[in-house]
Design an enzyme around this catalytic site. Structure first.
Site, mmCIF file in Angstrom:
data_model
loop_
_atom_site.group_PDB
_atom_site.id
_atom_site.type_symbol
_atom_site.label_atom_id
_atom_site.label_comp_id
_atom_site.label_asym_id
_atom_site.label_seq_id
_atom_site.Cartn_x
_atom_site.Cartn_y
_atom_site.Cartn_z
ATOM 1 N N HIS A 37 0.830 -1.209 0.000
ATOM 2 C CA HIS A 37 0.000 0.000 0.000
ATOM 3 C C HIS A 37 0.864 1.258 0.000
ATOM 4 O O HIS A 37 0.607 2.199 -0.737
ATOM 5 C CB HIS A 37 -0.942 0.005 1.210
ATOM 6 C CG HIS A 37 -2.209 -0.756 0.981
ATOM 7 N ND1 HIS A 37 -2.266 -2.127 1.013
ATOM 8 C CD2 HIS A 37 -3.461 -0.339 0.694
ATOM 9 C CE1 HIS A 37 -3.499 -2.517 0.762
ATOM 10 N NE2 HIS A 37 -4.251 -1.447 0.565
ATOM 11 N N LYS A 102 -9.558 -7.519 8.837
ATOM 12 C CA LYS A 102 -10.172 -7.715 10.143
ATOM 13 C C LYS A 102 -9.923 -6.466 10.974
ATOM 14 O O LYS A 102 -8.909 -5.796 10.817
ATOM 15 C CB LYS A 102 -9.626 -8.956 10.842
ATOM 16 C CG LYS A 102 -8.160 -8.866 11.199
ATOM 17 C CD LYS A 102 -7.704 -10.112 11.925
ATOM 18 C CE LYS A 102 -6.236 -9.960 12.321
ATOM 19 N NZ LYS A 102 -5.711 -11.141 12.994
#
Length: 184
Positions: A37, A102
């Site tokens: 990222h 999550k």
């Protein structure tokens, strides 16, 4: 067996998803963790292009373990999504539709999900070996030098997820907490 959605996601598919809904994903998804990222956003900030077309795609926050002989991929459980919060709004702005991970998302990510009509899915942490069985093909697409954090393309079949934040801002982490608080 519950609802199955296929990738790439469409606007109509995302509009129909509601926080709390359990479903299965079939099709291609991409993987990326923190390092991938950061590199993608640095590339954009330097005037470059992303190594993948993320329009209408899903990124799964995972760094898969190496595959054992005869397996497509090793254990591939989700990592903590908050690590990607700094980068997710930009990717949603560029057309990313879904994220799988999550844990909580920050306000900037939730605002971007609403603004750009995205969705946040969670999947079960600690079940990486079971999730690996849902991956039918896997290959590295970009950033091979990052090892497990490279961007992979997974072809998944009936990959289990829960809609955790829908495009309307409904957030399972908030609604369920409140529901249980009222029942205490």
């Amino acid at each position: 067996m519950g609802k199955i959605i296929k990738t790439p996601l469409t606007e109509d598919t995302v509009k129909d998803l509601k926080a709390g809904e359990s479903l299965y994903i079939t099709g291609k998804i991409y993987t990326a963790r923190d390092a991938a990222h950061k590199r993608m956003i640095d590339t954009l900030n330097n005037g470059g292009n992303l190594p993948i077309d993320i329009k209408n795609q899903i990124i799964y926050y995972v760094g898969p373990c190496p595959a054992k002989p005869g397996h497509v991929v090793g254990s591939c459980g989700p990592t903590t999504s908050g690590r990607m919060d700094l980068y997710a709004p930009m990717l949603l702005k560029l057309g990313l539709k879904g994220m799988i991970g999550k844990g909580y998302r920050n306000k900037d990510v939730i605002d971007a999900i609403i603004k750009y009509h995205g969705v946040y899915f969670t999947t079960i942490g600690g079940a990486g070996a079971l999730l690996a069985g849902k991956v039918k093909k896997a290959r590295i697409i970009a950033y091979d030098d990052l090892g497990p954090e490279a961007i992979h393309e997974f072809v998944v079949e009936d990959f289990p997820v829960i809609v955790t934040i829908d495009m309307y801002g409904n957030n399972l982490y908030e609604s369920e907490r409140e529901k249980y608080r009222r029942n205490l």
